[in-house]
Design a protein around this motif. Structure first.
Motif, PDB file in Angstrom:
ATOM      1  N   PRO A  95      -4.363   1.130  -9.265  1.00  0.00           N
ATOM      2  CA  PRO A  95      -4.947   2.268  -8.535  1.00  0.00           C
ATOM      3  C   PRO A  95      -6.272   2.741  -9.125  1.00  0.00           C
ATOM      4  CG  PRO A  95      -3.248   3.045 -10.028  1.00  0.00           C
ATOM      5  CD  PRO A  95      -3.291   1.547 -10.165  1.00  0.00           C
ATOM      6  N   LEU A 137      -9.818  -5.809  -5.612  1.00  0.00           N
ATOM      7  CA  LEU A 137      -8.517  -5.700  -6.275  1.00  0.00           C
ATOM      8  C   LEU A 137      -7.697  -6.968  -6.073  1.00  0.00           C
ATOM      9  CD1 LEU A 137      -7.430  -2.021  -5.496  1.00  0.00           C
ATOM     10  CD2 LEU A 137      -8.305  -2.943  -7.649  1.00  0.00           C
ATOM     11  N   LEU A 142     -10.651  -3.050  -1.567  1.00  0.00           N
ATOM     12  CA  LEU A 142      -9.365  -3.752  -1.667  1.00  0.00           C
ATOM     13  C   LEU A 142      -9.539  -5.236  -1.956  1.00  0.00           C
ATOM     14  CD1 LEU A 142      -7.179  -2.070   1.109  1.00  0.00           C
ATOM     15  CD2 LEU A 142      -7.521  -1.426  -1.290  1.00  0.00           C
ATOM     16  N   THR A 157     -13.652   9.532  -1.478  1.00  0.00           N
ATOM     17  CA  THR A 157     -13.901   8.897  -2.769  1.00  0.00           C
ATOM     18  C   THR A 157     -15.372   9.102  -3.106  1.00  0.00           C
ATOM     19  OG1 THR A 157     -14.610   6.686  -2.029  1.00  0.00           O
ATOM     20  CG2 THR A 157     -12.226   7.088  -2.141  1.00  0.00           C
ATOM     21  N   CYS A 197      -1.898  -1.362  -4.009  1.00  0.00           N
ATOM     22  CA  CYS A 197      -3.000  -0.406  -4.040  1.00  0.00           C
ATOM     23  C   CYS A 197      -2.474   0.962  -3.606  1.00  0.00           C
ATOM     24  CB  CYS A 197      -4.149  -0.848  -3.139  1.00  0.00           C
ATOM     25  SG  CYS A 197      -3.712  -0.978  -1.383  1.00  0.00           S
ATOM     26  N   THR A 199      -9.898   5.059  -7.252  1.00  0.00           N
ATOM     27  CA  THR A 199     -11.071   5.053  -6.367  1.00  0.00           C
ATOM     28  C   THR A 199     -10.895   4.043  -5.240  1.00  0.00           C
ATOM     29  OG1 THR A 199     -12.332   5.506  -8.389  1.00  0.00           O
ATOM     30  CG2 THR A 199     -13.598   5.159  -6.394  1.00  0.00           C
ATOM     31  N   THR A 200      -9.810   4.176  -4.516  1.00  0.00           N
ATOM     32  CA  THR A 200      -9.412   3.156  -3.551  1.00  0.00           C
ATOM     33  C   THR A 200      -9.894   3.491  -2.141  1.00  0.00           C
ATOM     34  OG1 THR A 200      -7.417   2.754  -4.861  1.00  0.00           O
ATOM     35  CG2 THR A 200      -7.474   1.843  -2.641  1.00  0.00           C
ATOM     36  N   SER A 201     -10.814   2.679  -1.639  1.00  0.00           N
ATOM     37  CA  SER A 201     -11.212   2.705  -0.237  1.00  0.00           C
ATOM     38  C   SER A 201     -11.025   1.295   0.318  1.00  0.00           C
ATOM     39  CB  SER A 201     -12.664   3.149  -0.089  1.00  0.00           C
ATOM     40  OG  SER A 201     -13.539   2.233  -0.738  1.00  0.00           O
ATOM     41  N   SER A 202     -11.102   1.158   1.618  1.00  0.00           N
ATOM     42  CA  SER A 202     -10.834  -0.150   2.220  1.00  0.00           C
ATOM     43  C   SER A 202     -11.812  -1.218   1.739  1.00  0.00           C
ATOM     44  CB  SER A 202     -10.872  -0.047   3.747  1.00  0.00           C
ATOM     45  OG  SER A 202     -12.130   0.427   4.198  1.00  0.00           O
ATOM     46  N   PRO A 253      -4.249   4.255  -2.151  1.00  0.00           N
ATOM     47  CA  PRO A 253      -5.324   5.146  -1.719  1.00  0.00           C
ATOM     48  C   PRO A 253      -4.891   6.602  -1.700  1.00  0.00           C
ATOM     49  CG  PRO A 253      -4.354   4.029   0.165  1.00  0.00           C
ATOM     50  CD  PRO A 253      -3.763   3.398  -1.061  1.00  0.00           C
ATOM     51  N   ILE A 255       0.834  -1.197   0.000  1.00  0.00           N
ATOM     52  CA  ILE A 255       0.000   0.000   0.000  1.00  0.00           C
ATOM     53  C   ILE A 255       0.870   1.248   0.000  1.00  0.00           C
ATOM     54  CG2 ILE A 255      -0.251  -0.097   2.533  1.00  0.00           C
ATOM     55  CD1 ILE A 255      -3.102   1.075   2.105  1.00  0.00           C
TER      56      ILE A 255
END
Length: 399
Positions: A235, A246, A243, A264, A254, A237-240, A256, A56
């Motif tokens: 990568p 992905l 993941l 986001t 990733c 629009t990365t939120s928890s 964020p 990350i």
């Protein structure tokens, strides 16, 4: 649009920003960061990335590469940054973050490659073509190490923002890997694209783009050619909560950005684990023609959203009350945003000197705004930590 989420999920932040501004401790035209909440969000993202085995890297451009932001992210457990350009690399390096990824989205200019290799020594360096690979390898060789290279790939049907196009032909990825391995000072490490995920307005969800499938197909081709442990950087629009998708698609990395401060597009639609941690603060300057003009310089209405009624909380007292909400006319992107115009009709009309607070999914690095880090909000003891420009450089505010 994010003001509603801020009012509901982090009201103490709004009240603290207004209070500090009215005490003369915060400048107008400032992106203000809730450092306690950013640390909290970073810890959530790091924990989920670790659970899924993802590397990350933190993106910092949206909040102006703030040094206090970088430190809060590191306290949350994310030690490495991704640099969207050399300005990001300089700022995050200066703030004490290790550089996990360089060269994506913006490639490195040829006469900066050697300095970048020796000073930053990034874990991964994205290249769009053989020439850029040779420049990165030459710089790394001069610095005495071998550089892991990520190949930016593209296939027909992939989606890119206008001006972001470029990369190797995904159908030739095996040959690309061989060529990058042959670069003096470089070696092939994996593949990347952007965006791998994108918010879909019709579905009101974040969905995979064709680019993510391109990465998966390219990884399969590389595996058939005998290559193992390929890095897949995905990568967007990365939120928890995204993941796992992905990781399931084969991603190993990733990055964020807006997720670190809870902005986001999906954060507008759903209450995600990350809390909102950034707001835009400015001040009413004067009244004219039934409008209250507030100082500009930092207005950024993200084009991913359709047009909407922009509102601000306008008050000289800390509040999140609906009665303090006012509609605002923001100049179009074609104009210089010296001011925005707040509705001054009805009761509680704005007055010069009032604080005006907006919720934006910002891009502070392309504005003229201050970027201010505030700690202690979660403890009821807010303190201004840093006042900087969009390059993470200190401002001697007020002069």
């Amino acid at each position: 649009m994010f003001l509603d989420v801020l009012r509901r999920r982090n009201p103490a932040f709004i009240e603290a920003a207004t209070s500090l501004h009215q005490q003369g401790k915060l400048p107008a035209n400032a992106y203000v960061l809730d450092l306690d909440t950013i640390e909290h969000n970073a810890a959530i993202l790091k924990q989920e990335a670790d659970r899924l085995g993802l590397k990350i890297f933190a993106m910092t451009k949206q909040v102006g590469r703030s040094s206090s932001f970088c430190k809060a992210v590191m306290r949350g457990g994310i030690e490495r940054a991704v640099a969207v350009d050399m300005a990001c690399a300089r700022a995050t390096h200066k703030a004490g973050m290790k550089l996990g990824h360089l060269g994506h989205l913006q490639q490195i200019a040829k006469f900066e490659a050697e300095a970048a290799a020796s000073t930053f020594q990034p874990d991964y360096w994205t290249v769009f073509n053989d020439t850029k690979a040779e420049e990165a390898g030459k710089g790394a060789k001069a610095a005495g190490h071998v550089q892991d290279l990520l190949a930016r790939i593209a296939a027909e049907g992939d989606i890119f923002y206008r001006g972001h196009e470029g990369g190797f032909d995904a159908g030739e990825v095996v040959g690309v890997a061989d060529r990058l391995d042959a670069v003096p000072g470089g070696r092939f490490a994996g593949i990347t694209t952007f965006p791998a995920l994108l918010f879909d307005h019709a579905a009101r969800k974040v969905l995979p783009t064709p680019n993510l499938a391109t990465l998966s197909k390219a990884a399969e081709a590389l595996a058939k050619a005998g290559r193992r442990e390929i890095e897949i950087n995905a990568p967007g629009t990365t939120s928890s909560v995204m993941l796992a998708a992905l990781a399931e698609a084969g991603a190993t990395q990733c990055e964020p950005g807006n997720g670190l401060h809870g902005t986001t597009a999906l954060h507008v639609m759903e209450d995600l684990p990350e809390l909102p941690a950034v707001l835009y603060l400015t001040e009413v300057s004067h009244l004219s023609g039934g409008k209250a003009y507030c100082f500009g310089g930092g207005f950024y209405i993200d084009p991913i959203f359709p047009d909407y009624d922009v509102k601000a909380i306008v008050s000289a007292e800390p509040t999140t009350a609906a009665s303090a909400l006012k509609s605002v006319e923001v100049p179009p992107p074609s104009a210089i945003d010296y001011y925005a115009m707040i509705d001054a009709s009805g009761v509680n009309a704005p007055k010069p000197g009032d604080s005006a607070i907006f919720g934006f999914r910002g891009q502070a690095f392309v504005t003229r705004a201050y970027v201010v880090g505030v700690s202690g909000i979660s403890k009821g003891d807010p303190k201004v930590e840093t006042i900087e420009n969009g390059f993470g450089e200190p401002y001697a505010w007020p002069v």
